[in-house]
Design an enzyme around this catalytic site. Structure first.
Site, PDB file in Angstrom:
ATOM      1  N   LYS A   1      -7.018   1.831  -2.982  1.00 19.43           N
ATOM      2  CA  LYS A   1      -6.663   1.258  -1.678  1.00 19.43           C
ATOM      3  C   LYS A   1      -6.655   2.337  -0.595  1.00 19.43           C
ATOM      4  CE  LYS A   1      -5.363  -1.448   1.568  1.00 19.43           C
ATOM      5  NZ  LYS A   1      -4.050  -2.074   1.668  1.00 19.43           N
TER       6      LYS A   1
ATOM      7  N   LYS B   1      -0.469   5.552   8.672  1.00 21.13           N
ATOM      8  CA  LYS B   1       0.259   5.854   7.442  1.00 21.13           C
ATOM      9  C   LYS B   1      -0.695   5.970   6.265  1.00 21.13           C
ATOM     10  CE  LYS B   1       1.685   2.550   5.105  1.00 21.13           C
ATOM     11  NZ  LYS B   1       1.211   1.685   3.994  1.00 21.13           N
TER      12      LYS B   1
ATOM     13  N   THR C   1       0.856  -1.188   0.000  1.00 22.78           N
ATOM     14  CA  THR C   1       0.000   0.000   0.000  1.00 22.78           C
ATOM     15  C   THR C   1       0.889   1.233   0.000  1.00 22.78           C
ATOM     16  OG1 THR C   1      -1.800  -1.111   1.178  1.00 22.78           O
ATOM     17  CG2 THR C   1      -1.772   1.291   1.233  1.00 22.78           C
TER      18      THR C   1
END
Length: 286
Positions: free
Chosen positions: A165, A233, A90
């Site tokens: 995502k 994150k 990701t």
């Protein structure tokens, strides 16, 4: 370069005699690779990218993804025409495009394929792949994606998989923060939070995450399926994505602050459901 686990698998099944490498054998990468091994792919201690037809990478963050793919002795140095690189990490779109450019400079094909799902779906082969990039490589690795996941989406040009995502994880992080508020409020007003979990799980706002995480959250237990530091994150990257198109994201921004508080309390490596602790600390100091 990061000292990350890797595996090389000989594919003799539906993928058609592919040698498949896997870089990054952590919480997610290890069970994904194990599902390939269970389907007849045997590991071999070789230089992964140079030896393999297709190399998968599952790294923790954009910095690691860049380092492993394009750094000194990175995967790109072992790639060439006829090979493929599938990044299931990701990362933000800009990072994915940088990796893509470097991989394609070697003559290899590139596919970004971040996954929706955490430890248990990875173990069960129930991940959702959000892919973008070279369509030929997507079609080539489709049988492998079907082994590791329950569904796959091809979204076009590189960057679209990363964006999808980040949007998904932005929603998930905000949902968990709101769920945490509800659990604490129910307890504060004298309700049984375990009953709240049952009520929520049977109504229109039901989500598997609530019934899965709720019972352990009530006990202040956070077994790690998706580390809190990675959720924060992803929220940070999603907020950056929103900024590029001037899209307001006030709910995600507020949730991000809660995850940052949780990190400051030493909860980075706990499951992201530990964000509830950041709300407890606010209550204790109010």
């Amino acid at each position: 370069m990061s000292n990350l686990g890797s595996s090389v698998l000989d594919a003799t099944a539906a993928a058609g005699k592919l040698r498949v490498g896997f870089l990054g054998l952590g919480i997610m990468g290890s069970p994904m690779a194990q599902n390939l091994i269970k389907s007849g792919y045997q590991p071999s201690p070789q230089e992964v990218a140079a030896f393999c037809d297709v190399t998968f990478a599952m790294l923790a963050d954009p910095e690691s993804a860049l380092d492993v793919s394009t750094g000194e002795n990175g995967a790109a140095s072992g790639l060439g025409p006829g090979k493929g690189y599938v990044d299931v990490s990701t990362v933000d779109g800009a990072t994915s495009k940088l990796i893509s450019a470097r991989i394609k400079d070697t003559g290899a094909l590139f596919l970004e394929a971040p996954v929706s799902g955490s430890k248990k779906p990875a173990e069960d082969g129930q991940l959702i792949f959000l892919t973008a990039g070279d369509k030929a490589l997507y079609e080539r690795v489709a049988p492998l994606l079907d082994i590791m996941g329950k569904s796959k989406f091809y979204l076009g040009e590189v960057g679209n998989g990363a964006a999808m995502k980040l949007v998904v994880n932005m929603i998930m992080g905000s949902m968990m923060a709101s769920f945490s508020e509800g659990l604490l409020l129910s307890e504060k007003v004298g309700l049984d939070p375990s009953i709240l979990v049952q009520v929520v799980s049977q109504g229109a706002i039901s989500a598997p995450m609530y019934s899965l995480k709720g019972p352990s959250m009530i006990q202040s237990l956070y077994p790690t399926a998706f580390p809190l530091k990675h959720q924060q994150k992803d929220l940070r990257l999603a907020l950056g994505l929103a900024e590029t198109v001037s899209q307001p994201t006030p709910i995600a921004a507020a949730a991000n602050e809660l995850y940052k508080v949780a990190k400051s309390h030493g909860l980075s490596d706990q499951d992201f459901s530990a964000v509830i602790e950041s709300l407890k600390s606010k209550l204790q100091h109010s």
